[in-house]
Design an enzyme around this catalytic site. Structure first.
Site, PDB file in Angstrom:
ATOM      1  N   HIS A 125       0.822  -1.219   0.000  1.00  0.00           N
ATOM      2  CA  HIS A 125       0.000   0.000   0.000  1.00  0.00           C
ATOM      3  C   HIS A 125       0.854   1.266   0.000  1.00  0.00           C
ATOM      4  O   HIS A 125       0.362   2.347  -0.300  1.00  0.00           O
ATOM      5  CB  HIS A 125      -1.003  -0.016   1.162  1.00  0.00           C
ATOM      6  CG  HIS A 125      -0.457   0.389   2.490  1.00  0.00           C
ATOM      7  ND1 HIS A 125      -0.075  -0.509   3.452  1.00  0.00           N
ATOM      8  CD2 HIS A 125      -0.247   1.624   3.035  1.00  0.00           C
ATOM      9  CE1 HIS A 125       0.339   0.128   4.530  1.00  0.00           C
ATOM     10  NE2 HIS A 125       0.254   1.434   4.302  1.00  0.00           N
ATOM     11  N   ASP A 171      -0.098  -7.631   2.015  1.00  0.00           N
ATOM     12  CA  ASP A 171       0.372  -6.240   1.927  1.00  0.00           C
ATOM     13  C   ASP A 171       1.894  -6.193   2.079  1.00  0.00           C
ATOM     14  O   ASP A 171       2.432  -5.781   3.116  1.00  0.00           O
ATOM     15  CB  ASP A 171      -0.309  -5.404   3.014  1.00  0.00           C
ATOM     16  CG  ASP A 171      -0.050  -3.916   2.853  1.00  0.00           C
ATOM     17  OD1 ASP A 171       0.457  -3.512   1.788  1.00  0.00           O
ATOM     18  OD2 ASP A 171      -0.352  -3.160   3.797  1.00  0.00           O
ATOM     19  N   SER A 273       4.120   2.707   8.106  1.00  0.00           N
ATOM     20  CA  SER A 273       3.736   1.628   7.193  1.00  0.00           C
ATOM     21  C   SER A 273       4.939   1.144   6.385  1.00  0.00           C
ATOM     22  O   SER A 273       5.766   1.939   5.928  1.00  0.00           O
ATOM     23  CB  SER A 273       2.653   2.107   6.237  1.00  0.00           C
ATOM     24  OG  SER A 273       1.443   2.328   6.907  1.00  0.00           O
TER      25      SER A 273
END
Length: 323
Positions: A125, A171, A273
């Site tokens: 992502h 992910d 992230s």
């Protein structure tokens, strides 16, 4: 009788020949491993490696120092984990595999982990939208301070082919850099070790997360200094129960959960992230998770969800071994 003696002697000679050949092969393998491990120390090692014909295959990543070692932490399994709510500043060279990712146009930030001198692992992502424009991704390395990082651009971005943009399943992504990183024992750059495929984990054991993300849920102020925090691994079924009614967060055996389940208070947050969750295995640090998603940051009952690297390591290796 004479024929029997001759057969016995012949059998003994064959056994000795077989044993000596096997021993020689094992000895040569040990020599070759030693020559390859000291590539960065002396050109003599390089010469001996090829002189003894240790391999006819291209040598990949042979100049990299050993993975998962930190001059600051010493033996990973003996490291005193920082049990401080919210995390604290990391030390220079403490976790030299953590890198900073920034999209040059939007300045959106994430993190990643060096796995060898040409590749990093991060979250899909974070980089999936740049697959066709990898040159827009800037990777910062070489310091715990964002303001002092050296930068390099990406050459290729490979999101996991089964990444689900809705629920963040799979992910994880591999980024190939436009040039080699200067990994060495004397610099602030090392790689983190990858786990063996299919490796399991023990719920409750402690690991570390690092990143330059915001320190507050909903905050927009990002620290200049890399942050580190200790998080225990959460049982998968407990984590699945937390997110059972959330259509945007899937928790399967391809995910790993970590955090303080009841009290919250410590978690990755916005800007973290793609960063590493790494655990001590013997003397080394091993990458077990990639920061993916959560319900807010550090909320009680909602641990952080990570891509579980042992479920993806075969795919990671297949990507980075592509020419």
């Amino acid at each position: 009788m004479a024929a029997g003696v001759r057969q016995g002697v012949l059998l003994l000679l064959l056994v000795l020949l077989c044993f000596s050949t096997q021993t020689a092969a094992q000895y040569q393998a040990l020599m070759c491993n030693h020559f390859q491990s000291c590539f960065t120390m002396s050109p003599v090692c390089v010469y001996l490696f090829y002189h003894y014909q240790c391999t006819q295959d291209p040598i990949k990543r042979n100049n990299d120092p050993p993975c998962g070692l930190s001059s600051k932490t010493g033996s990973a399994s003996r490291y005193a984990m920082p049990r401080i709510v919210g995390g604290i500043d990391a030390e220079e060279k403490e976790f030299p595999w953590t890198v900073y990712l920034e999209e040059q146009l939007t300045l959106r930030l994430c993190a990643g982990s060096i796995i060898d001198k040409r590749h990093i692992v991060t979250a899909s992502h974070c980089v999936g939208s740049l697959k066709d424009n990898p040159g827009r991704l800037r990777v910062g390395y070489g310091s715990i301070q964002r303001s002092r990082l050296s930068n390099i651009t990406a050459e290729r971005i490979v999101p996991h082919p089964l990444y689900n943009v809705t629920n963040k399943d799979n992910d994880i992504a591999v980024v190939r850099l436009s040039e080699d990183l200067p990994l060495s024992v004397s610099t602030n750059l090392r790689s983190v070790c990858l786990p063996e495929s299919g490796t399991s984990y023990t719920a409750g054991s402690g690991c570390l997360i690092t990143g330059w993300g915001t320190l507050l849920d909903g905050g927009f102020t990002f620290p200049d200094i890399l942050q580190k925090a200790y998080v225990p691994l959460v049982p998968l079924d407990l984590c699945q129960g937390s997110y059972a009614d959330n259509d945007y967060i899937l928790v399967s055996n391809r995910q790993l959960c970590a955090g303080y389940f009841r009290e919250g208070g410590v978690d990755a947050c916005k800007g973290d992230s793609g960063g590493p969750l790494f655990c001590p295995v013997g003397d080394k640090w091993v990458l077990y998770g990639v920061v993916s998603v959560a319900e807010g940051c550090a909320k009680p009952g909602f641990p952080g969800v990570y891509a579980f690297v042992p479920q993806h390591v075969d795919w990671i290796n297949s990507v980075r071994n592509e020419i």
